[in-house]
Motif scaffolding. Structure first.
Motif, PDB file in Angstrom:
ATOM      1  N   ARG A  13       0.846  -1.184   0.000  1.00  0.00           N
ATOM      2  CA  ARG A  13       0.000   0.000   0.000  1.00  0.00           C
ATOM      3  C   ARG A  13       0.888   1.243   0.000  1.00  0.00           C
ATOM      4  NH1 ARG A  13      -4.373   0.176   4.525  1.00  0.00           N
ATOM      5  NH2 ARG A  13      -4.011  -1.896   5.240  1.00  0.00           N
ATOM      6  N   ALA A  14       0.525   2.170  -0.814  1.00  0.00           N
ATOM      7  CA  ALA A  14       1.245   3.438  -0.821  1.00  0.00           C
ATOM      8  C   ALA A  14       0.838   4.218   0.425  1.00  0.00           C
ATOM      9  CB  ALA A  14       0.917   4.237  -2.067  1.00  0.00           C
ATOM     10  N   GLN A  15       1.795   4.701   1.144  1.00  0.00           N
ATOM     11  CA  GLN A  15       1.522   5.461   2.352  1.00  0.00           C
ATOM     12  C   GLN A  15       1.569   6.948   2.036  1.00  0.00           C
ATOM     13  OE1 GLN A  15       0.754   4.315   5.471  1.00  0.00           O
ATOM     14  NE2 GLN A  15       0.662   2.293   4.584  1.00  0.00           N
ATOM     15  N   ALA A  16       0.517   7.659   2.376  1.00  0.00           N
ATOM     16  CA  ALA A  16       0.486   9.106   2.167  1.00  0.00           C
ATOM     17  C   ALA A  16       1.380   9.759   3.212  1.00  0.00           C
ATOM     18  CB  ALA A  16      -0.935   9.619   2.298  1.00  0.00           C
ATOM     19  N   GLU A  17       1.994  10.843   2.808  1.00  0.00           N
ATOM     20  CA  GLU A  17       2.864  11.587   3.708  1.00  0.00           C
ATOM     21  C   GLU A  17       2.029  12.177   4.843  1.00  0.00           C
ATOM     22  OE1 GLU A  17       5.608  15.619   3.692  1.00  0.00           O
ATOM     23  OE2 GLU A  17       4.808  14.861   1.822  1.00  0.00           O
ATOM     24  N   THR A  18       2.522  12.064   6.063  1.00  0.00           N
ATOM     25  CA  THR A  18       1.850  12.636   7.221  1.00  0.00           C
ATOM     26  C   THR A  18       2.627  13.861   7.662  1.00  0.00           C
ATOM     27  OG1 THR A  18       1.042  10.488   7.935  1.00  0.00           O
ATOM     28  CG2 THR A  18       1.111  12.209   9.584  1.00  0.00           C
ATOM     29  N   ILE A  19       1.922  14.950   7.888  1.00  0.00           N
ATOM     30  CA  ILE A  19       2.538  16.188   8.340  1.00  0.00           C
ATOM     31  C   ILE A  19       2.171  16.389   9.804  1.00  0.00           C
ATOM     32  CG2 ILE A  19       2.653  18.683   8.032  1.00  0.00           C
ATOM     33  CD1 ILE A  19       1.747  18.176   5.103  1.00  0.00           C
ATOM     34  N   SER A  20       3.171  16.547  10.641  1.00  0.00           N
ATOM     35  CA  SER A  20       2.941  16.824  12.052  1.00  0.00           C
ATOM     36  C   SER A  20       2.896  18.337  12.227  1.00  0.00           C
ATOM     37  CB  SER A  20       4.068  16.224  12.890  1.00  0.00           C
ATOM     38  OG  SER A  20       3.804  16.414  14.253  1.00  0.00           O
ATOM     39  N   ASN A  21       1.811  18.847  12.790  1.00  0.00           N
ATOM     40  CA  ASN A  21       1.601  20.285  12.917  1.00  0.00           C
ATOM     41  C   ASN A  21       1.726  20.726  14.370  1.00  0.00           C
ATOM     42  OD1 ASN A  21       0.500  21.096  10.098  1.00  0.00           O
ATOM     43  ND2 ASN A  21      -0.535  19.205  10.621  1.00  0.00           N
ATOM     44  N   PRO A  22       2.190  21.963  14.606  1.00  0.00           N
ATOM     45  CA  PRO A  22       2.360  22.431  15.979  1.00  0.00           C
ATOM     46  C   PRO A  22       1.101  22.989  16.640  1.00  0.00           C
ATOM     47  CG  PRO A  22       3.262  24.045  14.474  1.00  0.00           C
ATOM     48  CD  PRO A  22       2.804  22.871  13.637  1.00  0.00           C
ATOM     49  N   PRO A  56      -4.163  19.124  23.213  1.00  0.00           N
ATOM     50  CA  PRO A  56      -3.806  18.216  22.109  1.00  0.00           C
ATOM     51  C   PRO A  56      -2.377  17.691  22.298  1.00  0.00           C
ATOM     52  CG  PRO A  56      -3.671  20.483  21.374  1.00  0.00           C
ATOM     53  CD  PRO A  56      -4.192  20.513  22.790  1.00  0.00           C
ATOM     54  N   LYS A  57      -2.164  16.425  21.971  1.00  0.00           N
ATOM     55  CA  LYS A  57      -0.839  15.806  22.090  1.00  0.00           C
ATOM     56  C   LYS A  57      -0.123  15.722  20.743  1.00  0.00           C
ATOM     57  CE  LYS A  57      -1.106  15.252  26.478  1.00  0.00           C
ATOM     58  NZ  LYS A  57      -0.222  16.002  27.369  1.00  0.00           N
ATOM     59  N   VAL A  58      -0.851  15.505  19.662  1.00  0.00           N
ATOM     60  CA  VAL A  58      -0.322  15.507  18.298  1.00  0.00           C
ATOM     61  C   VAL A  58      -1.433  16.012  17.381  1.00  0.00           C
ATOM     62  CG1 VAL A  58       1.320  13.609  18.621  1.00  0.00           C
ATOM     63  CG2 VAL A  58      -0.981  13.120  17.810  1.00  0.00           C
ATOM     64  N   CYS A  59      -1.054  16.518  16.209  1.00  0.00           N
ATOM     65  CA  CYS A  59      -2.037  16.939  15.219  1.00  0.00           C
ATOM     66  C   CYS A  59      -1.450  16.661  13.841  1.00  0.00           C
ATOM     67  CB  CYS A  59      -2.387  18.416  15.376  1.00  0.00           C
ATOM     68  SG  CYS A  59      -3.967  18.859  14.617  1.00  0.00           S
ATOM     69  N   CYS A 115      -5.530  21.320  11.518  1.00  0.00           N
ATOM     70  CA  CYS A 115      -4.208  21.423  12.123  1.00  0.00           C
ATOM     71  C   CYS A 115      -3.458  22.477  11.326  1.00  0.00           C
ATOM     72  CB  CYS A 115      -3.445  20.105  12.034  1.00  0.00           C
ATOM     73  SG  CYS A 115      -4.202  18.740  12.926  1.00  0.00           S
ATOM     74  N   THR A 116      -2.666  23.294  11.992  1.00  0.00           N
ATOM     75  CA  THR A 116      -1.951  24.341  11.283  1.00  0.00           C
ATOM     76  C   THR A 116      -0.518  24.470  11.768  1.00  0.00           C
ATOM     77  OG1 THR A 116      -2.572  26.110  12.817  1.00  0.00           O
ATOM     78  CG2 THR A 116      -4.051  25.705  10.970  1.00  0.00           C
ATOM     79  N   ASP A 117       0.266  25.130  10.923  1.00  0.00           N
ATOM     80  CA  ASP A 117       1.614  25.537  11.279  1.00  0.00           C
ATOM     81  C   ASP A 117       1.693  27.014  10.946  1.00  0.00           C
ATOM     82  OD1 ASP A 117       4.273  26.070  11.638  1.00  0.00           O
ATOM     83  OD2 ASP A 117       4.979  24.299  10.561  1.00  0.00           O
ATOM     84  N   PRO A 118       1.567  27.894  11.935  1.00  0.00           N
ATOM     85  CA  PRO A 118       1.530  29.322  11.655  1.00  0.00           C
ATOM     86  C   PRO A 118       2.820  29.858  11.032  1.00  0.00           C
ATOM     87  CG  PRO A 118       1.508  28.915  14.025  1.00  0.00           C
ATOM     88  CD  PRO A 118       1.437  27.598  13.341  1.00  0.00           C
ATOM     89  N   ASN A 119       3.922  29.112  11.136  1.00  0.00           N
ATOM     90  CA  ASN A 119       5.190  29.557  10.574  1.00  0.00           C
ATOM     91  C   ASN A 119       5.393  29.122   9.128  1.00  0.00           C
ATOM     92  OD1 ASN A 119       5.957  30.658  13.094  1.00  0.00           O
ATOM     93  ND2 ASN A 119       6.472  28.611  13.787  1.00  0.00           N
ATOM     94  N   LYS A 120       4.437  28.383   8.586  1.00  0.00           N
ATOM     95  CA  LYS A 120       4.567  27.845   7.232  1.00  0.00           C
ATOM     96  C   LYS A 120       3.529  28.499   6.325  1.00  0.00           C
ATOM     97  CE  LYS A 120       4.582  23.373   4.919  1.00  0.00           C
ATOM     98  NZ  LYS A 120       4.324  21.955   5.083  1.00  0.00           N
TER      99      LYS A 120
END
Length: 144
Positions: A13-22, A56-59, A115-120
């Motif tokens: 299975r192709a795995q989609a990229e996961t982005i960890s957000n702050p 939240p612990k992860v997003c 989920c967001t990354d305000p610096n990106k």
């Protein structure tokens, strides 16, 4: 006699990229005042909404080129009248299925919206190529 053995394997299975957000973004509904509030909560930080504390612990999210899937692992506590805290929710919330694991409380509802990354900088949609040219005679004229 030859024995022929077949090995069955499942397709990879192709795995989609996961982005960890702050930052996890939640919506909170105060049922008494009928007010919806947006809560932007940094990971491993607690934000209070009425008598509720959201941590939240992860997003996680996916790039704009992938199928949307936004999730957070969150702990939610209720502050009792004596000041003590009672854990009322621990688990995953999914932005694409808000009814699946939202917090439903007698006074407050909480659900994940993004989920967001305000610096990106926001990701651009995939390039669709140049826009087709339209001749001036193909543009409808205003008849009013």
């Amino acid at each position: 006699m030859l024995a022929l053995g077949l090995v069955l394997t499942s397709p990879a299975r192709a795995q989609a990229e996961t982005i960890s957000n702050p930052v996890a973004v939640f919506s909170g509904l105060d049922k008494i005042t009928a007010t919806i509030t947006t809560l932007q909560v940094p990971i491993n930080t607690t934000k209070r909404f009425g008598q509720i504390e959201v941590t939240p612990k992860v997003c996680y999210s996916r790039p704009a080129t992938e199928e949307p899937k936004t999730s957070t692992f969150v702990e939610i506590d209720e502050i009792e009248e004596d000041g003590s805290k009672k854990r009322i929710f621990t688990g995953w919330m999914f932005a694409e299925s808000p009814a699946l694991n939202a917090l439903e409380h007698p006074v407050f509802d909480i659900w994940l919206t993004s989920c967001t990354d305000p610096n990106k900088a926001p990701e651009a949609a995939p390039d669709q190529g140049p826009a087709p040219e339209v001749a001036p005679e193909d543009i409808p004229q205003d008849t009013d």
